[in-house]
Scaffold this motif. Sequence first.
Motif, PDB file in Angstrom:
ATOM      1  N   MET A   1      -1.993  13.861   4.397  1.00  0.00           N
ATOM      2  CA  MET A   1      -3.322  13.265   4.265  1.00  0.00           C
ATOM      3  C   MET A   1      -3.355  11.978   5.080  1.00  0.00           C
ATOM      4  O   MET A   1      -2.452  11.146   4.986  1.00  0.00           O
ATOM      5  N   THR A   2      -4.386  11.829   5.901  1.00  0.00           N
ATOM      6  CA  THR A   2      -4.586  10.590   6.658  1.00  0.00           C
ATOM      7  C   THR A   2      -5.874   9.938   6.175  1.00  0.00           C
ATOM      8  O   THR A   2      -6.905  10.600   6.030  1.00  0.00           O
ATOM      9  N   VAL A   3      -5.795   8.634   5.909  1.00  0.00           N
ATOM     10  CA  VAL A   3      -6.931   7.894   5.352  1.00  0.00           C
ATOM     11  C   VAL A   3      -7.175   6.652   6.213  1.00  0.00           C
ATOM     12  O   VAL A   3      -6.249   5.859   6.440  1.00  0.00           O
ATOM     13  N   PRO A   4      -8.397   6.462   6.698  1.00  0.00           N
ATOM     14  CA  PRO A   4      -8.666   5.267   7.514  1.00  0.00           C
ATOM     15  C   PRO A   4      -8.637   4.008   6.655  1.00  0.00           C
ATOM     16  O   PRO A   4      -9.081   4.018   5.497  1.00  0.00           O
ATOM     17  N   LEU A   5      -8.099   2.945   7.210  1.00  0.00           N
ATOM     18  CA  LEU A   5      -8.162   1.627   6.554  1.00  0.00           C
ATOM     19  C   LEU A   5      -9.444   0.968   7.014  1.00  0.00           C
ATOM     20  O   LEU A   5      -9.497   0.283   8.039  1.00  0.00           O
ATOM     21  N   LEU A   6     -10.502   1.201   6.262  1.00  0.00           N
ATOM     22  CA  LEU A   6     -11.860   0.822   6.661  1.00  0.00           C
ATOM     23  C   LEU A   6     -12.471  -0.044   5.580  1.00  0.00           C
ATOM     24  O   LEU A   6     -12.473   0.326   4.395  1.00  0.00           O
ATOM     25  N   ALA A   7     -13.006  -1.210   5.963  1.00  0.00           N
ATOM     26  CA  ALA A   7     -13.686  -2.093   5.015  1.00  0.00           C
ATOM     27  C   ALA A   7     -14.743  -2.893   5.750  1.00  0.00           C
ATOM     28  O   ALA A   7     -14.497  -3.420   6.835  1.00  0.00           O
ATOM     29  N   HIS A   8     -15.927  -2.961   5.153  1.00  0.00           N
ATOM     30  CA  HIS A   8     -17.038  -3.726   5.724  1.00  0.00           C
ATOM     31  C   HIS A   8     -17.318  -3.333   7.168  1.00  0.00           C
ATOM     32  O   HIS A   8     -17.609  -4.176   8.022  1.00  0.00           O
ATOM     33  N   GLY A   9     -17.220  -2.028   7.443  1.00  0.00           N
ATOM     34  CA  GLY A   9     -17.549  -1.515   8.765  1.00  0.00           C
ATOM     35  C   GLY A   9     -16.507  -1.743   9.835  1.00  0.00           C
ATOM     36  O   GLY A   9     -16.764  -1.448  11.006  1.00  0.00           O
TER      37      GLY A   9
ATOM     38  N   SER B   1      -9.102  10.844  -3.820  1.00  0.00           N
ATOM     39  CA  SER B   1      -9.933   9.720  -4.252  1.00  0.00           C
ATOM     40  C   SER B   1      -9.077   8.485  -4.533  1.00  0.00           C
ATOM     41  O   SER B   1      -9.418   7.363  -4.128  1.00  0.00           O
ATOM     42  N   GLY B   2      -7.950   8.661  -5.223  1.00  0.00           N
ATOM     43  CA  GLY B   2      -7.093   7.521  -5.534  1.00  0.00           C
ATOM     44  C   GLY B   2      -6.476   6.900  -4.296  1.00  0.00           C
ATOM     45  O   GLY B   2      -6.402   5.668  -4.169  1.00  0.00           O
ATOM     46  N   THR B   3      -6.039   7.736  -3.357  1.00  0.00           N
ATOM     47  CA  THR B   3      -5.465   7.221  -2.111  1.00  0.00           C
ATOM     48  C   THR B   3      -6.516   6.502  -1.287  1.00  0.00           C
ATOM     49  O   THR B   3      -6.258   5.450  -0.687  1.00  0.00           O
ATOM     50  N   HIS B   4      -7.731   7.078  -1.268  1.00  0.00           N
ATOM     51  CA  HIS B   4      -8.820   6.445  -0.522  1.00  0.00           C
ATOM     52  C   HIS B   4      -9.150   5.075  -1.110  1.00  0.00           C
ATOM     53  O   HIS B   4      -9.374   4.100  -0.378  1.00  0.00           O
ATOM     54  N   TYR B   5      -9.168   4.984  -2.442  1.00  0.00           N
ATOM     55  CA  TYR B   5      -9.447   3.701  -3.091  1.00  0.00           C
ATOM     56  C   TYR B   5      -8.400   2.653  -2.712  1.00  0.00           C
ATOM     57  O   TYR B   5      -8.728   1.508  -2.374  1.00  0.00           O
ATOM     58  N   ALA B   6      -7.130   3.052  -2.763  1.00  0.00           N
ATOM     59  CA  ALA B   6      -6.058   2.118  -2.415  1.00  0.00           C
ATOM     60  C   ALA B   6      -6.156   1.678  -0.962  1.00  0.00           C
ATOM     61  O   ALA B   6      -5.924   0.510  -0.636  1.00  0.00           O
ATOM     62  N   ALA B   7      -6.509   2.619  -0.070  1.00  0.00           N
ATOM     63  CA  ALA B   7      -6.625   2.282   1.346  1.00  0.00           C
ATOM     64  C   ALA B   7      -7.770   1.307   1.593  1.00  0.00           C
ATOM     65  O   ALA B   7      -7.648   0.373   2.389  1.00  0.00           O
TER      66      ALA B   7
ATOM     67  N   LEU C   1       0.821  -1.205   0.000  1.00  0.00           N
ATOM     68  CA  LEU C   1       0.000   0.000   0.000  1.00  0.00           C
ATOM     69  C   LEU C   1       0.860   1.263   0.000  1.00  0.00           C
ATOM     70  O   LEU C   1       0.638   2.180  -0.805  1.00  0.00           O
ATOM     71  N   VAL C   2       1.845   1.338   0.889  1.00  0.00           N
ATOM     72  CA  VAL C   2       2.667   2.557   0.950  1.00  0.00           C
ATOM     73  C   VAL C   2       3.504   2.714  -0.322  1.00  0.00           C
ATOM     74  O   VAL C   2       3.735   3.843  -0.788  1.00  0.00           O
ATOM     75  N   ALA C   3       3.945   1.612  -0.891  1.00  0.00           N
ATOM     76  CA  ALA C   3       4.703   1.699  -2.144  1.00  0.00           C
ATOM     77  C   ALA C   3       3.822   2.247  -3.266  1.00  0.00           C
ATOM     78  O   ALA C   3       4.263   3.070  -4.087  1.00  0.00           O
ATOM     79  N   PHE C   4       2.563   1.819  -3.301  1.00  0.00           N
ATOM     80  CA  PHE C   4       1.641   2.274  -4.347  1.00  0.00           C
ATOM     81  C   PHE C   4       1.367   3.779  -4.226  1.00  0.00           C
ATOM     82  O   PHE C   4       1.450   4.511  -5.221  1.00  0.00           O
ATOM     83  N   VAL C   5       1.029   4.254  -3.050  1.00  0.00           N
ATOM     84  CA  VAL C   5       0.686   5.672  -2.915  1.00  0.00           C
ATOM     85  C   VAL C   5       1.907   6.552  -3.141  1.00  0.00           C
ATOM     86  O   VAL C   5       1.774   7.686  -3.635  1.00  0.00           O
ATOM     87  N   CYS C   6       3.103   6.045  -2.810  1.00  0.00           N
ATOM     88  CA  CYS C   6       4.313   6.828  -3.095  1.00  0.00           C
ATOM     89  C   CYS C   6       4.569   6.923  -4.603  1.00  0.00           C
ATOM     90  O   CYS C   6       5.097   7.926  -5.094  1.00  0.00           O
ATOM     91  N   ARG C   7       4.212   5.901  -5.354  1.00  0.00           N
ATOM     92  CA  ARG C   7       4.387   5.948  -6.810  1.00  0.00           C
ATOM     93  C   ARG C   7       3.470   6.983  -7.450  1.00  0.00           C
ATOM     94  O   ARG C   7       3.804   7.587  -8.469  1.00  0.00           O
ATOM     95  N   HIS C   8       2.304   7.210  -6.880  1.00  0.00           N
ATOM     96  CA  HIS C   8       1.285   7.991  -7.574  1.00  0.00           C
ATOM     97  C   HIS C   8       0.926   9.330  -6.927  1.00  0.00           C
ATOM     98  O   HIS C   8       0.564  10.268  -7.647  1.00  0.00           O
ATOM     99  N   PHE C   9       1.000   9.436  -5.591  1.00  0.00           N
ATOM    100  CA  PHE C   9       0.376  10.600  -4.960  1.00  0.00           C
ATOM    101  C   PHE C   9       1.251  11.372  -3.975  1.00  0.00           C
ATOM    102  O   PHE C   9       0.908  12.499  -3.626  1.00  0.00           O
ATOM    103  N   CYS C  10       2.307  10.787  -3.468  1.00  0.00           N
ATOM    104  CA  CYS C  10       3.040  11.462  -2.395  1.00  0.00           C
ATOM    105  C   CYS C  10       4.514  11.083  -2.438  1.00  0.00           C
ATOM    106  O   CYS C  10       4.932  10.245  -3.240  1.00  0.00           O
ATOM    107  N   GLU C  11       5.275  11.702  -1.547  1.00  0.00           N
ATOM    108  CA  GLU C  11       6.713  11.439  -1.477  1.00  0.00           C
ATOM    109  C   GLU C  11       7.071  10.425  -0.395  1.00  0.00           C
ATOM    110  O   GLU C  11       8.115   9.772  -0.467  1.00  0.00           O
TER     111      GLU C  11
END
Length: 389
Positions: A100-108, A129-135, A21-31
């Motif tokens: 940006m902080t994004v909760p790791l939330l799935a199925h409640g 939106s992209g970071t939220h989707y990945a999270a 997850l952290v590798a993906f968001v670093c490739r696309h959205f952040c440092e």
Amino acid sequence: MEDAIESIGTTLDERTTCEELVAFVCRHFCETAAVDLLPTDMPADRHSPAPRLSRAATAGRTGLLTPSDGPRPLSVRALDEGHPIAASIDLSGRTPRQVMTVPLLAHGRLYGVLLAVRQGAPFTDADTSGTHYAARLAAVHLGHSRRHDVVRSTVLDLQRALLAEPGRPHPNLDLATRYLPAGGGTLVGGDWFETVRLHFGRTLLVVGDVMGHGLDAAVDMNAYRSMLRYVASTDLPPHRVLRRLDAAVAEDGTRRPATCLLVRVDPARGIAVIAGAGHLPPVVFAGDGSGELLALPVGPPLGTGVGGYQQVIRRLSPDDTLVMFTDGLVERRDEDIDESLARLAALRLPPGAGVDDLLDEVLVKLDARHAEDDVAVLAARIRPRNQPA
């Protein structure tokens, strides 16, 4: 989205998913990015005032990660509110950064929080939106991982409970057993061993392996073990015990096939009567530490209803140690099973070693703790009459 689907959740390992997850968001959205996880025993209440978070993964320019007195309130807000929180953090004397902080939330259910940081322009709606989707994708896989761990733990506990108390042999036998579940993410299978006291000081030694892995295999293993105890109590010879078991399982029709090896040891006469149902033959190690693979007629696995089991008789001296095992002990990928068995029989063990020490030596020399399948092993030796129990 395609990159996220292909690169996040490639395994059932929780830490690996966080790293992906952290590798993906670093490739696309952040440092730089980090994942902080909630404890597995935390109730599904997202409004804890002081959640205990532990760092599971980081990527990118980790020097940009703001100290705990910076993003922590944002992390708590993201957990409490259940959606991404973005802000510009300006610590005195340092370069402002976008957080940006994004909760790791799935199925409640909450699993933790993703922290993404970069310098420069604020995060756009597309970035969020992209970071939220990945999270969310990672959170789904974290849920799978934790459910898998619960099932595996249940199966392991069940199998340990079933194997922890094998029947006690007569005191005229020295006995040692070991059970080693395979490592990695593979569920345990139906490997088992048993001893049944018979009349006139004899003991029936049993090693079996139900085909497949997981909870169903462990349950079927328990059924085989119960049936064997009942049939063996009739004091039939080993090949007829196998015949009865095979017929009973075939008639039931709900159990998985299984291999099985029976050895009835008569210490008073110094003989062992051996019969197998699709199982690997035993090895006898002499007092000088040399091994011999016993020749044994191969009968069909239990549950086929074919029958046709035969038995052989082998003499045992008080210096001989009989070793019975499941295939995980010897089988290796890309190696013929005859070569694997020959490697076991070729071992040279310490002369005069006790049964426990001898069995441990076998496991070490074959590197059984890194085996690709579960390993169940039983070793037995006739105790001389003048030796105390």
